[in-house]
Scaffold this active site. Structure first.
Site, PDB file in Angstrom:
ATOM      1  N   SER A   1      39.157  42.820  76.325  1.00 23.62           N
ATOM      2  CA  SER A   1      38.819  42.336  77.663  1.00 23.62           C
ATOM      3  C   SER A   1      40.070  42.453  78.521  1.00 23.62           C
ATOM      4  CB  SER A   1      38.381  40.866  77.606  1.00 23.62           C
ATOM      5  OG  SER A   1      38.352  40.294  78.901  1.00 23.62           O
TER       6      SER A   1
ATOM      7  N   TYR B   1      40.653  32.371  74.789  1.00 20.23           N
ATOM      8  CA  TYR B   1      39.936  33.643  74.911  1.00 20.23           C
ATOM      9  C   TYR B   1      40.928  34.779  75.150  1.00 20.23           C
ATOM     10  CZ  TYR B   1      36.726  37.230  76.584  1.00 20.23           C
ATOM     11  OH  TYR B   1      36.034  38.404  76.745  1.00 20.23           O
TER      12      TYR B   1
END
Length: 278
Positions: free
Chosen positions: A137, A150
């Site tokens: 990501s 995350y």
């Protein structure tokens, strides 16, 4: 679409994984797809094609992953492309997220990816070819307020992919890590996103950022069908990149981060080089 390949895709019952499965089957490729729920996966893909192998896999369980890899080889004879797509978002400051919440995130986002790589590598080495595509990501390059864990999981995926690419190059195996920006999937829905169960009132900035992200649901700029098509094209390239950003927002954020890092390194150069022996 070129030569038909055998694909192994994790997290295939929704989002980018599902877009990939559908496009690949339509193009005549063979696809082994994993999910935690067989019913959900079969319902989502909705095909009777012999080229589709649905697999129920617990990615945090090495034995479960090994069975899935073996089943794929048994059905299709080889594995050409591995897409480590499974993962979920987790929001909260480090203080707010419990050890269990944090470890669960790493189990799927990082260790699940490692389990697949570990168990598929023997087959790819035997073949002398293959392409491992790990989905990270933009958060792994540029983290945002309230998403520290995350960001850490995705940064780990980027780092391990970079070194993996060097480790397996001699075997004819290619590695690409993909860092998407915001795509219009169900990523911001409760089934793909976990927020801290015990939020702390003092973290007002974290709450406001989370609220802003949740409002983006359904309005993200990225098209998952186009992202899937880009990754399918990637797998047919003779010399694919090790890093691939997806989305204009990802490009802008990564470019700004690179410029800021370069400036910071130069601003503090005097201290940096002062630590060497004369």
């Amino acid at each position: 679409m070129g030569v038909k390949k055998v694909w192994f895709i994790t997290g295939a019952s929704k989002g980018l994984g599902l877009s990939l499965v559908n496009q690949l089957l339509k193009a005549g490729h063979s696809v082994a797809a994993t999910s935690r729920s067989e019913v959900e996966l079969i319902s989502a893909v909705n095909t009777n094609s012999e080229k589709f192998l649905p697999l129920v896999v617990d990615l945090s369980d090495e034995l479960s992953v090994e069975h899935a890899i073996n089943a794929t080889i048994g059905q299709f004879g080889e594995i050409d492309v591995v897409i480590n797509n499974a993962g979920y978002g987790i929001g909260g400051s480090i203080e707010e997220l419990t050890d269990e919440e944090t470890r669960n995130s790493f189990d799927i986002n990082v260790f699940g990816t490692l389990n697949v790589i570990r168990k598929v590598s023997l087959q790819l080495r035997k073949q002398g070819f293959g392409h491992i595509i790990n989905i990270a990501s933009i958060a792994g390059i540029v983290g945002a307020t309230g998403w520290s864990i995350y960001a850490a999981t995705k940064a780990a995926v980027i780092a391990l992919s970079e070194v993996l690419a060097e480790d397996v190059k001699a075997f004819g195996i290619k590695v690409t890590v993909v860092a998407p920006g915001a795509f219009r999937t169900n990523f911001l829905t409760p089934e793909s996103l976990v927020l801290a169960k015990n939020p702390i009132d003092a973290y007002e900035d974290v709450r406001s950022v989370h609220a802003r992200y949740l409002k983006m649901d359904g309005a993200q700029a990225g098209d998952p069908e186009k992202a899937a098509a880009a990754m399918i094209a990637l797998a047919s390239m003779p010399n694919p990149p090790v890093h691939l950003l997806l989305g204009n927002d990802a490009l802008q954020r990564a470019t700004a981060k690179n410029e800021a890092l370069t400036k910071e390194y130069q601003d503090w150069k005097a201290i940096t080089i002062s630590t060497d022996f004369d």
